[in-house]
Design a protein around this motif. Structure first.
Motif, PDB file in Angstrom:
ATOM      1  N   ILE A   1     -12.748 -37.875  65.961  1.00 38.51           N
ATOM      2  CA  ILE A   1     -11.697 -37.143  65.001  1.00 38.51           C
ATOM      3  C   ILE A   1     -11.692 -35.513  65.664  1.00 38.51           C
ATOM      4  CG2 ILE A   1     -13.506 -35.727  63.381  1.00 38.51           C
ATOM      5  CD1 ILE A   1     -10.922 -36.108  61.400  1.00 38.51           C
ATOM      6  N   VAL A   2     -12.452 -35.298  66.288  1.00 35.82           N
ATOM      7  CA  VAL A   2     -12.358 -33.925  67.107  1.00 35.82           C
ATOM      8  C   VAL A   2     -11.125 -34.137  68.409  1.00 35.82           C
ATOM      9  CG1 VAL A   2     -13.338 -31.953  68.888  1.00 35.82           C
ATOM     10  CG2 VAL A   2     -14.530 -33.238  66.584  1.00 35.82           C
TER      11      VAL A   2
ATOM     12  N   GLY B   1     -35.306 -43.624  61.118  1.00 39.48           N
ATOM     13  CA  GLY B   1     -36.298 -42.777  61.830  1.00 39.48           C
ATOM     14  C   GLY B   1     -36.107 -42.840  63.500  1.00 39.48           C
ATOM     15  N   TYR B   2     -35.244 -43.564  63.902  1.00 39.57           N
ATOM     16  CA  TYR B   2     -35.042 -43.661  65.392  1.00 39.57           C
ATOM     17  C   TYR B   2     -33.732 -42.733  65.700  1.00 39.57           C
ATOM     18  CZ  TYR B   2     -38.733 -46.805  65.771  1.00 39.57           C
ATOM     19  OH  TYR B   2     -40.014 -47.419  65.886  1.00 39.57           O
ATOM     20  N   GLU B   3     -33.714 -42.405  66.922  1.00 40.57           N
ATOM     21  CA  GLU B   3     -32.477 -41.831  67.384  1.00 40.57           C
ATOM     22  C   GLU B   3     -32.555 -42.023  68.760  1.00 40.57           C
ATOM     23  OE1 GLU B   3     -30.511 -37.586  66.395  1.00 40.57           O
ATOM     24  OE2 GLU B   3     -32.057 -38.206  65.223  1.00 40.57           O
ATOM     25  N   VAL B   4     -31.503 -41.766  69.427  1.00 38.37           N
ATOM     26  CA  VAL B   4     -31.181 -42.003  70.841  1.00 38.37           C
ATOM     27  C   VAL B   4     -30.810 -40.719  71.518  1.00 38.37           C
ATOM     28  CG1 VAL B   4     -29.533 -43.091  72.377  1.00 38.37           C
ATOM     29  CG2 VAL B   4     -29.994 -44.086  70.356  1.00 38.37           C
ATOM     30  N   ALA B   5     -31.650 -40.563  72.685  1.00 42.87           N
ATOM     31  CA  ALA B   5     -31.247 -39.254  73.218  1.00 42.87           C
ATOM     32  C   ALA B   5     -31.050 -39.549  74.539  1.00 42.87           C
ATOM     33  CB  ALA B   5     -32.500 -38.251  73.318  1.00 42.87           C
ATOM     34  N   GLN B   6     -30.277 -38.689  75.176  1.00 42.64           N
ATOM     35  CA  GLN B   6     -29.783 -38.666  76.538  1.00 42.64           C
ATOM     36  C   GLN B   6     -30.635 -37.979  77.569  1.00 42.64           C
ATOM     37  OE1 GLN B   6     -25.728 -37.760  77.321  1.00 42.64           O
ATOM     38  NE2 GLN B   6     -25.446 -38.423  79.425  1.00 42.64           N
ATOM     39  N   GLU B   7     -31.401 -38.523  78.487  1.00 43.38           N
ATOM     40  CA  GLU B   7     -32.314 -37.833  79.261  1.00 43.38           C
ATOM     41  C   GLU B   7     -31.488 -37.139  80.599  1.00 43.38           C
ATOM     42  OE1 GLU B   7     -36.499 -38.765  79.744  1.00 43.38           O
ATOM     43  OE2 GLU B   7     -35.610 -37.901  77.779  1.00 43.38           O
TER      44      GLU B   7
END
Lengths: 646, 407
Positions: free
Chosen positions: B337-338, B401-407
């Motif tokens: 939407i942004v 409880g899981y999340e994705v992160a960019q290293e």
């Protein structure tokens, strides 16, 4: 050394946290998101409050700065003027002729021929131009007279226009004649011919009617045909018009010169022109200057007070309060013209062709000034315009003139509307996020008889809601928005039709029709599965985001319109509710309130509607189509948000 | 929508576009700086053809920068008149939409799907695409060639695909970026592997003959162009323009303002930086998306839309319309939407500030430049989000409880 190293490590730990840096990062992001989400209502409230307060304090004496001349070439007031009593006598003689013409009800043709004979008598080539406009209600006919004095010093690739319309701008063209304005114009022509210092052609235009005559002349001059206008082509041509001065002198003497500058579609002339004329009037001709015809009661005690009588005397005597009231009056008048896209005088028709133009309005009074002072002011102003080597170009086109010597730059008033627009944007984004999540626990669970599961459920409830993502319908709300805007186009055609103008009941009929059509159409809206977000919640998000974009973008083009939109749209659109508990009848009541806001003008202000349609037909002012195609659909969408079953 | 509708939807859309093409539109549209650049403008094309037909070398002046292929095509087989031009441009758009539809069908492996008409509509009714087409900007033809090259590559018809790409290269030099993904797409399959990434299993040596074939076509077309003109001046005027930016007419891209402000002694260096910068993206995107080269090509189209030297609205339009064939990534977009709002603001600001500067005269060049920056941000946001979603989809739905992160 070790201490430094351990200190650094401590610092790093504080920022990164202990353990896995990725985990810390995720935690920090979550905390930030949570804080943003929790703070969103406060951010919105803050933006709304600051925006509205800013709008209210624009007239404050703390804001604004003194006017100054930006373009060095102008050199206002640096010349001696030679307009003298002989010329005043000539003007008086012309005035007597004009009064005679008026008294025997001479036709437009006769008056124009008189002007042409005068011009030719002075040795300036002159012609008449007949024109007629067809509008849905009437046919406007008239005859202009114009003369081109070729520049003795240059090739005539640039020109200055000096004009006077037959009807004065008094009462926005209520029929008061501008006899002395026309007499000044003719006498000036005779006088200016004697000087060889003109580097630009001087074009004298005596336009018929109030605005229609000049619109016919100026569009023909620039070769921009208008389908409903029939006008004779101009056999005398000149160069590119850079500036134009319009003379309006309806009384028999005057006390002040009032500057009128608002043009069609909210355009303003370069401020340098205003400032120069204002300086010249004050210091060369000795006439005090006003913004519009607003005489300050502080100066002239016979004027009615601007402050309401119930205000305590302490406030009434306060100079800041008085200054606020005087500025507020100027700003209100200016915003009223600008928001409607209306011209405050004949000068307003020039801006569309990139010509800087203003009207010098001689504010009728018993004295002390007359032809002598006005002639000198005009002569010196023309000399100043004559000095220009290039068009007035510095970014001096966006301003609010709050007093004759005080103005506000764009940066000091624009943020008010933009802040309100931003608040709407945040509200819309908040709605969009809210629509994307459902509380998994608020939905009734299967097998509710089971005591244990109920207990577990209640326990979880205490811990807070369990959020689960849900899909949001996009095509349906966008479709509704497109349809309402299409409906707006139909509404515009209906409003500008001859049927609307002729029929007395057309306003209420259109009101009922256009508030009823969405009621019928929404029956066709497909239903979404209960696991999806509801259509009205997404519609509200899109509606707010679109309205915010409209407000922010319009603010650059026409601040007053944007501010008006912000006031009319921001709160109603934000408060359009989708609460599931409301009954159909209360939803219908809310919808009715929104239709009143959207279409109420059809019933309440038939005169304004007629004027706006006339402005569109004759002068190409896009206020009427804008209201029909942008404003009405936006409010109707908010009404539909309330009406649609959640 | 049923699949039965599709058979009618496509002709109906094309008919609507044809009506629009013949609608009485203001002539000013053809000169709009957002719809056609100096390299794609219709009036310049007409002028070049006029000069060419009257025996003057159109490349001896500075106005004509179209490819000699267009010159020969439009001065012989397809004369440009008031009636033929709208038909040719509508036909180009219809072909492009058809190619996009074919790509979608090849990607899903289905003969007909329920989204068919949606995809055609998203191409034919995208205002970024149909406005340049109404302005008769040759960027519409470039988009058609680009989609044809991709479509033939998806089909595995290497020669047709490489010939389309070679023709596209003649029209616009920056399209060379698409060479790598198109070659690789020719030796793989276009089905969506975004969710199941795996190393490339085809042998890279298979691309060598294809590469040779591509260069063969390019050489052939270049020789043909030289024969048409009688001299190789066209190289400098058409391809050279993309590298040396001689014409600084404003456009919605990011280059022109930069180079109007730049001191002359820095110009060659920054021209080199801007041009090489485009090439940087090819290898990483092709390596990262080696399981799905169609997606890599899509992302490179996005890179071109943001950073091309002479873009028109057609370039971002193609990128945005191509989103239609990757519905699997929608749930993983981070901020759709942004992006949409930035595009909404930019598409209102661009024409407004252009006219404030050049028509009303109340603004100046900085106004329009600011709006092109907003537009660039919108396209950049769409591109970044597409890269993120294309990678993120491989991880799939997350359990609680899981999340994705960019290293």
């Amino acid at each position: 050394m070790d201490r430094v190293r351990s200190g650094l490590r401590g610092l790093r730990q504080r920022f990164r946290g202990q353990g896995n840096p990725t985990v810390t990062k995720i935690r920090r992001q979550r905390a930030l998101r949570e804080r943003l989400w929790k703070g969103l209502p406060f951010i919105r409230l803050l933006l709304f409050t600051v925006g509205y307060i800013w709008l209210l304090v624009i007239p404050s004496p703390r804001f604004g700065q003194g006017t100054y001349i930006d373009e060095n070439a102008l050199q206002p007031g640096q010349v001696n003027t030679y307009w003298d009593w002989d010329d005043v006598h000539n003007a008086d003689r012309i005035l007597a002729d004009l009064e005679q013409l008026r008294d025997r009800n001479a036709s437009s043709d006769e008056i124009a021929r008189y002007a042409v004979s005068q011009f030719e008598g002075y040795g300036i080539p002159a012609r008449t131009q007949r024109y007629s406009f067809d509008t849905v209600t009437e046919t406007i006919k008239g005859t202009n007279a114009y003369a081109v004095l070729q520049s003795p010093r240059a090739s005539g690739s640039e020109a200055i226009v000096i004009s006077a319309s037959w009807l004065s701008r008094t009462g926005e063209g209520d029929g008061t004649l501008n006899l002395r304005g026309v007499a000044t114009l003719l006498a000036l022509a005779n006088y200016l011919k004697e000087y060889s210092l003109w580097a630009k052609d001087l074009v004298f235009v005596m336009s018929d009617g109030y605005l229609d005559g000049m619109q016919a002349w100026v569009t023909t001059y620039h070769g921009e045909p208008q389908p409903n206008l029939k006008a004779e082509s101009l056999s005398l041509q000149s160069g590119v018009i850079w500036t134009a001065l319009n003379i309006d002198y309806p009384g028999h003497s005057f006390s002040h010169v009032g500057l009128f500058f608002d043009g069609l579609n909210g355009r303003l002339p370069n401020q340098d022109l205003l400032n120069s004329v204002s300086l010249i009037s004050r210091y060369t001709a000795g006439i005090p200057v006003l913004v519009y015809d607003h005489i300050d009661p502080r100066e002239d005690h016979s004027q009615p007070s601007l402050l309401p009588s119930w205000l305590p005397d302490l406030l009434k005597q306060n100079s800041d309060v008085q200054e606020f009231a005087s500025r507020a009056r100027n700003i209100y008048r200016s915003m009223n013209y600008q928001a409607r896209g209306a011209a405050s005088g004949v000068h307003g028709l020039f801006h569309q062709f990139r010509i800087d133009a203003i009207t010098l309005f001689a504010v009728p009074a018993a004295g002390p000034h007359g032809f002598h002072a006005l002639g000198r002011a005009l002569e010196s102003s023309l000399r100043t315009c004559n000095n220009l080597l290039e068009r007035l170009h510095a970014s001096f086109f966006f301003y609010l003139l709050v007093g004759p010597g005080t103005f506000m730059k764009i940066g000091s008033y624009l943020p008010s509307a933009v802040l309100i627009g931003t608040a709407m944007l945040f509200t819309g984004l908040g709605e969009w996020i809210r629509a994307g999540w459902a509380d998994a626990l608020s939905a009734p669970i299967d097998g509710g008889d089971d005591d244990k599961s109920e207990k577990a459920h209640a326990e979880q409830r205490r811990e807070g809601p369990m959020w689960r993502r849900r899909p949001r319908p996009v095509l349906e709300p966008v479709g509704i928005m497109v349809l309402t805007h299409a409906l707006g186009v139909v509404l515009f055609y209906a409003v500008s039709s001859s049927w609307f103008a002729a029929s007395k009941i057309s306003g209420p009929v259109l009101y009922l029709l256009f508030s009823a059509i969405p009621l019928v159409v929404i029956r066709a809206v497909p239903s979404v599965p209960p696991s999806h977000a509801s259509i009205p919640s997404v519609l509200k998000a899109f509606n707010l985001c679109f309205a915010s974009a409209v407000v922010s973008i319009t603010s650059v083009l026409n601040f007053s319109l944007a501010a008006t939109l912000a006031v009319f749209l921001a709160l109603p659109l934000s408060f359009a509710s989708t609460s599931p508990s409301s009954s159909p009848s209360s939803r219908l009541a809310k919808y009715t309130a929104y239709t009143a806001l959207a279409l109420g003008w059809l019933v309440l202000f038939p005169g304004e509607v007629q004027k706006a349609v006339w402005n569109w037909e004759v002068l190409r002012v896009w206020f009427a189509p804008f209201v029909c195609v942008v404003y009405v659909p936006l409010v109707l969408q908010a009404g539909l948000v309330c009406l649609l079953p959640p | 929508m049923d699949s039965a509708d599709t058979d009618f939807a496509f002709p109906a859309l094309v008919a609507a576009r044809l009506l629009l093409a013949f609608a009485p539109l203001p002539e000013a549209l053809k000169y709009d700086q957002q719809l056609s650049s100096p390299l794609t403008s219709y009036s310049r094309l007409r002028e070049g053809i006029y000069l060419f037909e009257h025996g003057v070398d159109p490349y001896s002046g500075g106005a004509f920068r179209h490819s000699p292929l267009l010159l020969s095509l439009f001065s012989t087989v397809l004369p440009l008149t008031r009636y033929t031009s709208p038909i040719i441009w509508t036909a180009a758009d219809a072909t492009a939409a058809w190619a996009l539809l074919q790509i979608w069908r090849l990607r899903t492996g289905a003969k007909k799907t329920s989204r068919d008409s949606q995809i055609a509509a998203l191409y034919l009714l995208n205002p970024y695409l149909f406005l340049p087409s109404l302005a008769l900007s040759t960027s519409s033809l470039e988009n058609m060639l680009c989609l044809l090259a991709l479509m033939f590559a998806c089909r595995g018809r290497a020669s047709a695909s490489l010939f389309s790409l070679a023709s596209l290269l003649q029209l616009s030099l920056p399209s060379i970026l698409l060479l790598a993904p198109v070659l690789l797409l020719n030796i793989t399959r276009p089905v969506s592997r975004l969710a199941l990434p795996r190393p490339l299993d085809a042998s890279l040596t298979r691309t060598i003959p294809l590469l040779a074939e591509f260069f063969g076509y390019t050489a052939l077309l270049s020789v043909a162009s030289t024969l048409v003109c009688g001299n190789p001046l066209w190289v400098q005027k058409t391809w050279g323009a993309s590298l040396t930016l001689p014409d600084l007419t404003p456009n919605p891209g990011l280059w022109w303002y930069f180079f109007t402000e730049m001191f002359d002694h820095f110009r060659p260096f920054f021209l080199m930086v801007f041009s090489v910068h485009l090439l940087i993206y090819v290898a990483p995107l092709c390596i990262k998306f080696q399981h799905d080269f169609l997606y890599a090509a899509f992302l490179l189209v996005g890179v071109l839309a943001v950073f091309k030297p002479y873009p028109t609205l057609s370039d971002p339009g193609l990128f945005l319309s191509m989103f239609a064939i990757f519905p699997e990534i929608y749930p993983y977009l981070r901020h759709p939407i942004v992006t949409a709002l930035i595009h909404l603001h930019a598409s209102l600001l661009l024409p407004l500030f252009n006219s404030l500067w050049l028509r009303q005269g109340t603004g100046n060049a900085n106004f329009f430049y600011a709006s092109t920056l907003v537009f660039g941000m919108g396209n950049g946001a769409a591109l970044m989000d597409a890269i993120w979603a294309g990678l993120r989809i491989a991880i799939g739905e997350l359990s609680e409880g899981y999340e994705v992160a960019q290293e």
